[in-house]
Design an enzyme around this catalytic site. Structure first.
Site, short mmCIF file in Angstrom:
data_model
loop_
_atom_site.label_atom_id
_atom_site.label_comp_id
_atom_site.label_asym_id
_atom_site.label_seq_id
_atom_site.Cartn_x
_atom_site.Cartn_y
_atom_site.Cartn_z
N LEU A 84 -5.70 19.03 25.04
CA LEU A 84 -5.66 17.59 25.30
C LEU A 84 -4.57 16.89 24.48
CD1 LEU A 84 -9.48 16.79 25.62
CD2 LEU A 84 -7.83 17.34 27.42
N GLY A 85 -3.70 17.67 23.89
CA GLY A 85 -2.51 17.09 23.25
C GLY A 85 -2.67 16.72 21.80
N SER A 86 -3.74 17.22 21.13
CA SER A 86 -3.97 16.75 19.76
C SER A 86 -2.80 17.08 18.84
CB SER A 86 -5.27 17.31 19.19
OG SER A 86 -5.16 18.67 18.92
N SER A 87 -2.21 18.27 18.96
CA SER A 87 -1.15 18.62 18.01
C SER A 87 0.08 17.75 18.22
CB SER A 87 -0.81 20.11 18.08
OG SER A 87 -0.26 20.45 19.34
N ALA A 88 0.46 17.51 19.46
CA ALA A 88 1.62 16.65 19.71
C ALA A 88 1.33 15.21 19.32
CB ALA A 88 2.03 16.73 21.18
N ASP B 88 3.88 18.08 26.44
CA ASP B 88 2.96 17.34 25.57
C ASP B 88 3.69 16.27 24.76
OD1 ASP B 88 1.06 19.12 26.45
OD2 ASP B 88 0.16 19.38 24.47
O1 PMV Z 1 -2.69 23.80 26.43
P1 PMV Z 1 -1.68 22.71 26.40
O2 PMV Z 1 -2.16 21.42 26.96
O3 PMV Z 1 -0.93 22.58 25.13
O4 PMV Z 1 -0.60 23.03 27.55
C1 PMV Z 1 0.23 24.10 27.59
C2 PMV Z 1 1.01 23.96 28.83
C3 PMV Z 1 1.77 25.21 29.22
O5 PMV Z 1 2.41 24.92 30.44
C4 PMV Z 1 0.81 26.37 29.40
C5 PMV Z 1 2.81 25.59 28.18
C6 PMV Z 1 3.97 24.64 28.07
O6 PMV Z 1 4.73 24.80 27.09
O7 PMV Z 1 4.16 23.78 28.94
#
Ligand code: PMV
Length: 311
Positions: free
Chosen positions: A99-103, A145
């Site tokens: 859900l983007g927590s790290s970014a 993200d």
């Molecule tokens: O798991 P998330 O939301 O961080 O997404 C990764 C998305 C991928 O397409 C699997 C990898 C990427 O770098 O886009």
């Protein structure tokens, strides 16, 4: 420099996770109800406080290294010194659920530090500094993200370029957290391996996912929830064939469909993490209950605002 604040929000991937790594388009949705804020204050020694750890910067655990690496890059850019801040991070975005927590943590921190320095970073510079954290966290990262957690509109993202997506009518979603985290690097690595051993299979799936992303954009623009739900169910099937689903995720998708959702799919890198279901607002409770009964640890709601339907 005295102090500064910054924030960013969560995101969910509507379509195109994994295929985006190979140049196909992806669509990210903003989750504005999930927020991360960072505040920085001048201090004699650097420290960080978050749900994961509170203490000096040098003693921070591995999970905070992405944001600390980005902090170094940010202070270098804005002309401050590294070991001179107290940083407080608070976030309602579930950790390691795609859900983007790290970014979002990195984006909030970059904004707080640049605000403290009184330096206005361009969107491109902010993006690059967030990517410093994403590269440490995930090895490689498409950059989806890092854009999505800073955009209030849904984004189409392809070959590194984000563009806003029009939404023709409000769309309501229920997000079910499977309660387990998937490793983004393991999932991305698994697809890379499969692509080596079965190139034709994987190229075909990527092409299908690219088509589904374009269909999803058309359905969003038309405000057509039935069409969007159907693309989501198909998207989940294709991701499962790439090997990034899991029994718990398949069960949540089935439960959402049985509970009356227009469609559902895993969202993010998979192997764990979350399922995104598109619902009629009147069905949101029933779909949420069905997914809880099928093993979800928690559910969240979000609605994408939309304009008038095209006639
Ligand atoms: O798991 P998330 O939301 O961080 O997404 C990764 C998305 C991928 O397409 C699997 C990898 C990427 O770098 O886009």
């Amino acid at each position: 420099a005295h102090g500064g604040l910054g924030s960013a929000h969560g995101k969910a991937i509507l379509m195109g996770e994994h295929s985006v790594v190979y140049g196909a388009p992806a669509i990210a949705l903003p989750l504005v109800d999930l927020q991360t804020t960072a505040s920085v204050r001048e201090a004699d020694h650097g420290s960080i406080s978050s749900d994961l750890y509170t203490g000096p910067l040098e003693g921070a655990p591995a999970r905070l290294q992405p944001v600390i690496t980005a902090l170094r890059a940010t202070v270098d850019r804005v002309g401050l010194s590294f070991d001179s801040f107290e940083i407080v991070i608070s976030s309602t975005i579930p950790l390691e659920r795609g859900l983007g927590s790290s970014a979002a943590v990195a984006a909030a921190m970059v904004r707080a530090v640049s605000n403290a320095a009184g330096v206005a970073l361009s969107p491109e510079e902010t993006f690059e500094l967030v990517q410093v954290a994403e590269h440490v966290a995930h090895g490689t990262s498409s950059g989806l993200d890092a854009h999505a957690v800073r955009s209030l509109s849904p984004l189409r993202f392809q070959a590194g370029i984000p563009t806003p997506v029009r939404v023709g009518a409000p769309m309501a979603f229920v997000i079910a957290d499977s309660g387990t985290s998937g490793s983004t690097s393991a999932a991305v690595g698994g697809v890379r391996m499969l692509r080596k051993t079965r190139p034709a299979l994987v190229e075909g799936i990527i092409e299908s996912l690219a088509g589904l992303a374009e269909s999803a954009i058309a359905a969003l623009g038309a405000g057509d929830a039935n069409a969007l739900g159907a693309t989501m169910l198909s998207g989940h099937e294709h991701l499962a064939r790439l090997g990034v689903s899991a029994p718990a995720l398949d069960a949540l998708v089935a439960a959402a469909a049985d509970g009356g959702a227009y469609g559902a799919k895993l969202t993010g890198s998979g192997l764990g993490g979350c399922v995104l279901a598109l619902v009629d607002p009147d069905q949101a409770d029933a779909v949420s209950d069905a997914m809880m009964a099928a093993g979800a640890a928690q559910t969240l709601r979000t609605t994408l605002p939309g304009g008038q339907k095209e006639t």
